[in-house]
Design an enzyme around this catalytic site. Structure first.
Site, short mmCIF file in Angstrom:
data_model
loop_
_atom_site.label_atom_id
_atom_site.label_comp_id
_atom_site.label_asym_id
_atom_site.label_seq_id
_atom_site.Cartn_x
_atom_site.Cartn_y
_atom_site.Cartn_z
N CYS A 113 0.81 -1.21 0.00
CA CYS A 113 0.00 0.00 0.00
C CYS A 113 0.85 1.27 0.00
CB CYS A 113 -0.93 -0.04 1.20
SG CYS A 113 -1.77 -1.63 1.31
N HIS A 253 -2.47 6.25 4.71
CA HIS A 253 -3.02 5.10 4.00
C HIS A 253 -4.27 4.63 4.75
CE1 HIS A 253 -3.74 1.31 2.28
NE2 HIS A 253 -3.21 0.61 3.26
N ASN A 283 -9.74 -0.96 2.30
CA ASN A 283 -8.32 -0.76 1.99
C ASN A 283 -8.13 -0.94 0.48
OD1 ASN A 283 -5.57 -0.96 1.62
ND2 ASN A 283 -5.21 -2.31 3.37
N1 COA Z 1 -15.57 -11.65 11.08
C1 COA Z 1 -15.68 -12.22 12.29
N2 COA Z 1 -14.63 -12.72 12.98
C2 COA Z 1 -13.43 -12.63 12.41
C3 COA Z 1 -13.24 -12.04 11.15
C4 COA Z 1 -14.37 -11.55 10.48
N3 COA Z 1 -14.30 -10.99 9.25
N4 COA Z 1 -11.94 -12.10 10.84
C5 COA Z 1 -11.31 -12.68 11.86
N5 COA Z 1 -12.21 -13.02 12.81
C6 COA Z 1 -11.94 -13.68 14.08
C7 COA Z 1 -10.68 -14.53 14.02
O1 COA Z 1 -10.98 -15.81 13.54
C8 COA Z 1 -10.25 -14.53 15.45
O2 COA Z 1 -11.04 -15.46 16.14
P1 COA Z 1 -10.42 -16.37 17.33
O3 COA Z 1 -9.99 -15.37 18.38
O4 COA Z 1 -11.56 -17.23 17.73
O5 COA Z 1 -9.28 -17.10 16.71
C9 COA Z 1 -10.65 -13.16 15.94
O6 COA Z 1 -11.67 -12.68 15.06
C10 COA Z 1 -9.51 -12.17 15.91
O7 COA Z 1 -10.00 -11.05 16.56
P2 COA Z 1 -9.04 -9.95 17.16
O8 COA Z 1 -7.84 -10.58 17.78
O9 COA Z 1 -9.86 -9.07 18.04
O10 COA Z 1 -8.61 -9.18 15.85
P3 COA Z 1 -7.80 -7.86 15.75
O11 COA Z 1 -8.21 -6.89 16.79
O12 COA Z 1 -6.35 -8.14 15.58
O13 COA Z 1 -8.34 -7.31 14.35
C11 COA Z 1 -7.64 -7.02 12.10
C12 COA Z 1 -8.07 -8.01 13.19
C13 COA Z 1 -7.25 -7.83 10.88
C14 COA Z 1 -8.83 -6.14 11.76
C15 COA Z 1 -6.45 -6.16 12.61
O14 COA Z 1 -5.46 -6.98 13.14
C16 COA Z 1 -5.88 -5.31 11.52
O15 COA Z 1 -6.54 -4.45 10.98
N6 COA Z 1 -4.60 -5.52 11.20
C17 COA Z 1 -3.96 -4.79 10.12
C18 COA Z 1 -4.40 -5.37 8.82
C19 COA Z 1 -4.06 -4.45 7.67
O16 COA Z 1 -4.30 -3.28 7.74
N7 COA Z 1 -3.54 -5.03 6.60
C20 COA Z 1 -3.15 -4.29 5.45
C21 COA Z 1 -1.99 -3.39 5.79
S1 COA Z 1 -1.55 -2.38 4.49
#
Ligand code: COA
Length: 326
Positions: A113, A253, A283
């Protein structure tokens, strides 16, 4: 005369996919997606529309706004991680479709990105050495390349394109400072590990339900994005000897509202000074900064003459920032 951005354009394909639409395909909820990311909807390109088509639409707007013809362009740089073909690059397809002369055209691929902001820096130095007018585009067609069954990643992304024309300007418009960095030791934390020489695509791979295997360690990406985007912002301020108070708008971003809030917090600026549209587009990778810049200009969140600070982060890890007077 400085080297600046003459004009900007962007394009979002018409089909809108809401969080409610995702709940019909995977186990997720509007609450989960909204709470964790701030995203409410994203745009997806229909079948038959490819990466170069998205660039074309954004480029045509940018050209029109600068009162230029495609033949006025002297170079094309397309930042993307979702190219239309493996070879040749998307920039070559854009050169032909737009009807640009036989000028250098190349992709800045694989920078995640951060690609568009990196490309802005390349364009500035190319104008410094060669003169001319460069089309710089950021584009992604993630919906075609992502894993529609992987709820950890699919709900995050959207399609779109943004473009800017970089050239010598007679106005005060100027790219005042740029900065970019890379830490390749984090290549296994965010990426798509197929299709290259390490893991050529095989029939077995395509038959696997987890295809394409997008790698994303969400929490690590989150932490690194906040640190790198805020650091990069400080570096360009320092390079240009400009203080944060003089900046009219910060365009980070657009990956996740919580990441954007954390960057604002790290920079100690109120969120009102930070442009946010992740709720509408998700994104869009390399396209997110130019789409936001275009929208901010069209809605007069930023006006000609004001200072805007763009900062981005993506796979690699790569990060980049640019301080621009519009
Ligand atoms: N819907 C419901 N549940 C979901 C899900 C969805 N779309 N995606 C993941 N989960 C679940 C997972 O399976 C996991 O379950 P578990 O705890 O039973 O294993 C849980 O939600 C994870 O939740 P949490 O730990 O609270 O997630 P998080 O706070 O880390 O948020 C992201 C996840 C991906 C939103 C966050 O980590 C993020 O935004 N990271 C950066 C990603 C990014 O920007 N990437 C591109 C960069 S350029």
């Amino acid at each position: 005369m400085g080297i600046g951005i003459l004009s900007v354009g962007s394009y979002l394909p018409e089909r809108i996919m809401t969080n409610a639409d995702w709940t019909k395909l995977i186990e997720t909820s509007d609450e989960w997606i909204t709470e964790r990311t701030g995203i409410k909807k994203r745009h997806f390109a229909p079948e038959g529309v490819n990466t170069s088509d998205l660039v074309m639409r954004a480029a045509e707007k940018a050209l029109q706004r600068a009162n230029l013809h495609p033949q006025d362009l002297t170079e094309i740089i397309v930042a993307t991680d979702t190219p239309e073909l493996y070879t040749p690059d998307t920039a070559a397809l854009v050169q032909h479709k737009l009807g640009v002369n036989e000028v250098p055209a190349y992709d800045l691929a694989g920078s995640g990105c951060a690609g568009f902001v990196q490309a802005l820096a390349v364009a500035k130095s190319r104008v410094e050495s060669e003169g001319g007018k460069i089309l710089v585009a950021g584009v992604e067609l993630f919906s075609r390349m992502m894993n529609w069954k992987d709820r950890n990643t699919c709900v995050l992304f959207g399609d779109g394109a943004g473009a800017a024309i970089v050239a010598e300007t007679k106005s005060q418009s100027e790219i005042l400072a740029t900065y970019a960095g890379t830490d390749g030791s984090k290549a296994d934390i965010l990426g798509l590990e197929i299709g290259g020489t390490r893991r050529p695509i095989t029939a077995e791979m395509i038959a696997d339900p987890s295809y394409p295997p997008i790698v994303m360690k969400g929490k690590e990406v989150f932490r690194e994005a906040v640190v790198r985007m805020s650091q990069a912002a400080r570096v360009v301020l320092e390079k240009a000897q400009v203080s944060l108070e003089d900046i009219s708008l910060i365009i980070p971003h657009q990956a996740n509202l919580r990441i954007i809030e954390a960057v604002a917090n790290a920079l100690e600026v109120p969120l009102e000074k930070v442009y946010v549209n992740v709720q509408d587009y998700g994104n869009t990778g390399s396209a997110s900064v130019p789409i936001a810049l275009d929208e901010a200009l069209q809605t007069e969140h930023i006006r000609p003459g004001e200072l805007v600070l763009m900062t981005a982060f993506g796979a690699g890890f790569h990060w980049a920032a640019a301080l621009v007077r519009l």
